[in-house]
Design a protein around this motif. Structure first.
Motif, mmCIF file in Angstrom:
data_model
loop_
_atom_site.group_PDB
_atom_site.id
_atom_site.type_symbol
_atom_site.label_atom_id
_atom_site.label_comp_id
_atom_site.label_asym_id
_atom_site.label_seq_id
_atom_site.Cartn_x
_atom_site.Cartn_y
_atom_site.Cartn_z
ATOM 1 N N PRO A 107 -5.350 5.443 -4.670
ATOM 2 C CA PRO A 107 -5.618 4.507 -3.565
ATOM 3 C C PRO A 107 -6.905 3.703 -3.732
ATOM 4 O O PRO A 107 -6.978 2.545 -3.329
ATOM 5 C CB PRO A 107 -5.707 5.426 -2.332
ATOM 6 C CG PRO A 107 -5.820 6.813 -2.845
ATOM 7 C CD PRO A 107 -5.217 6.832 -4.204
ATOM 8 N N LEU A 149 -4.109 3.399 3.191
ATOM 9 C CA LEU A 149 -4.764 4.026 2.037
ATOM 10 C C LEU A 149 -5.847 5.042 2.420
ATOM 11 O O LEU A 149 -6.045 6.041 1.728
ATOM 12 C CB LEU A 149 -5.363 2.941 1.128
ATOM 13 C CG LEU A 149 -4.335 1.971 0.530
ATOM 14 C CD1 LEU A 149 -5.034 0.814 -0.173
ATOM 15 C CD2 LEU A 149 -3.413 2.701 -0.453
ATOM 16 N N ALA A 169 -6.160 0.858 -5.892
ATOM 17 C CA ALA A 169 -5.431 -0.172 -5.130
ATOM 18 C C ALA A 169 -6.403 -1.036 -4.342
ATOM 19 O O ALA A 169 -6.254 -2.262 -4.259
ATOM 20 C CB ALA A 169 -4.428 0.491 -4.184
ATOM 21 N N LEU A 173 1.242 4.181 -3.016
ATOM 22 C CA LEU A 173 1.084 5.633 -2.833
ATOM 23 C C LEU A 173 2.329 6.361 -3.309
ATOM 24 O O LEU A 173 2.231 7.385 -3.991
ATOM 25 C CB LEU A 173 0.803 5.959 -1.365
ATOM 26 C CG LEU A 173 -0.557 5.495 -0.806
ATOM 27 C CD1 LEU A 173 -0.723 5.974 0.629
ATOM 28 C CD2 LEU A 173 -1.707 5.995 -1.675
ATOM 29 N N ALA A 207 0.845 -1.201 0.000
ATOM 30 C CA ALA A 207 0.000 0.000 0.000
ATOM 31 C C ALA A 207 0.883 1.255 0.000
ATOM 32 O O ALA A 207 0.650 2.197 -0.765
ATOM 33 C CB ALA A 207 -0.929 -0.013 1.209
ATOM 34 N N GLU A 228 -5.080 8.836 2.721
ATOM 35 C CA GLU A 228 -4.820 9.455 1.418
ATOM 36 C C GLU A 228 -6.139 9.695 0.674
ATOM 37 O O GLU A 228 -6.323 10.730 0.032
ATOM 38 C CB GLU A 228 -3.881 8.553 0.598
ATOM 39 C CG GLU A 228 -3.483 9.098 -0.750
ATOM 40 C CD GLU A 228 -2.794 10.466 -0.703
ATOM 41 O OE1 GLU A 228 -2.179 10.788 0.322
ATOM 42 O OE2 GLU A 228 -2.912 11.208 -1.708
#
Ligand code: B1M
Length: 224
Positions: free
Chosen positions: A35, A78, A38, A29, A25, A81
């Motif tokens: 994110p 995540l 992801a 980033l 993760a 963000e």
């Protein structure tokens, strides 16, 4: 390359290794990966696969728990963000959110909370196994616009109905809207229990919340 990255992410969840999931993760980033991508293309695919394996007896509960821990480790990296990316928007409405009584699943609910907050909603997350009275008390306290109840188990879906009944009993609807979601939840169930809306995933939950607020988020008009 991206496929490899998402493959490694889902594998870290299936293997149940929080350190690896967190590392992937972080790396994503650092490399500028969205994110949400992801989550949707990597980590969430892994947890869904783990669940399917568990469902058909190919994975045992401790392994599923380990997968969930890995998922949470990735989300801890995540989520901030995702929030940051939506932080400058105005408040679109106040949402009380929680998982239905008896249900401790919170990965999906947390994702819904994060995406709603990142999209400009003020979210009051009551956590897991929330009783109808707790939903009502918080909704009254903050004068909520929307109350959202997540349920992952067929047995706890009844808790969603109980929340809607409690909102009605306390005269909070139609002023406040009730929305539901979760893996086993369907639009048919939502209609059956008189919910104001249902969404399949976190992105649709934002669209639903926006449409219930009666205005497009792009207009960016603050309600509070
Ligand atoms: Co549990 N579990 N689990 N589990 N678990 C499921 C739900 C299950 C389908 C697995 C299976 O058998 N295939 C099954 C339910 C069967 C059923 O009732 N139909 C199940 C079971 C049986 C159980 C236990 C009973 C197992 C046991 O103890 N014997 C037990 C119950 C505990 C309890 O709650 N009382 C249990 C425990 C656990 C863990 C603790 C191991 C762990 C939870 C960890 C945690 O959340 N902190 C866990 C997990 C991880 C899962 C699976 C594998 C994954 C759930 C998840 O996080 N998905 C799940 C199988 C599956 O769903 N395929 C399963 C990823 C997440 C991003 O998706 O949560 O669907 P999801 O959320 C989505 C959408 O649904 C939607 O948006 C989200 C993001 O896109 N959404 C909303 C969710 N809430 C919303 C609210 C909205 C709108 C949209 O508005 C308000």
């Amino acid at each position: 390359m991206q496929d490899e990255r998402f493959g490694a992410m889902l594998q870290s969840i299936i293997d149940g290794v929080p350190e690896k999931a967190a590392e992937l993760a972080q790396q994503a980033l650092a490399d500028g990966v969205d994110p949400l991508a992801a989550v949707n293309l990597g980590f969430a695919v892994g947890i869904t696969f783990a669940g399917d394996q568990f469902g058909c007896g190919q994975m045992f509960l401790p392994d599923l728990l380990a997968a969930a821990e890995a998922m949470k480790a990735a989300m801890r990296i995540l989520e901030p963000e995702m929030l940051k990316r939506g932080s400058r928007r105005k408040t679109l409405g106040k949402v009380v959110l929680g998982t239905a009584r008896g249900d401790i699943h919170d990965i999906g609910k947390n994702l819904v909370a994060t995406i709603l907050a990142a999209s400009g909603f003020q979210v009051f997350d009551l956590g897991t196994s929330v009783t109808p009275d707790q939903f009502v008390a918080k909704a009254q306290e903050i004068d909520a616009d929307i109350v959202g109840v997540s349920a992952l188990l067929t047995t706890t879906m009844a808790g969603q109905k109980a929340v809607i009944e409690a909102l009605d009993r306390n005269g909070l609807r139609p002023r406040m809207k009730a929305i539901i979601g979760g893996a086993a939840v369907t639009a048919k169930w939502a209609a059956e229990i008189g919910a104001d809306g249902y969404s399949r995933n976190a992105i649709d939950a934002v669209e639903l919340a926006k449409s219930l607020m009666g205005r497009a988020a792009d207009q960016g008009k603050a309600l509070v």
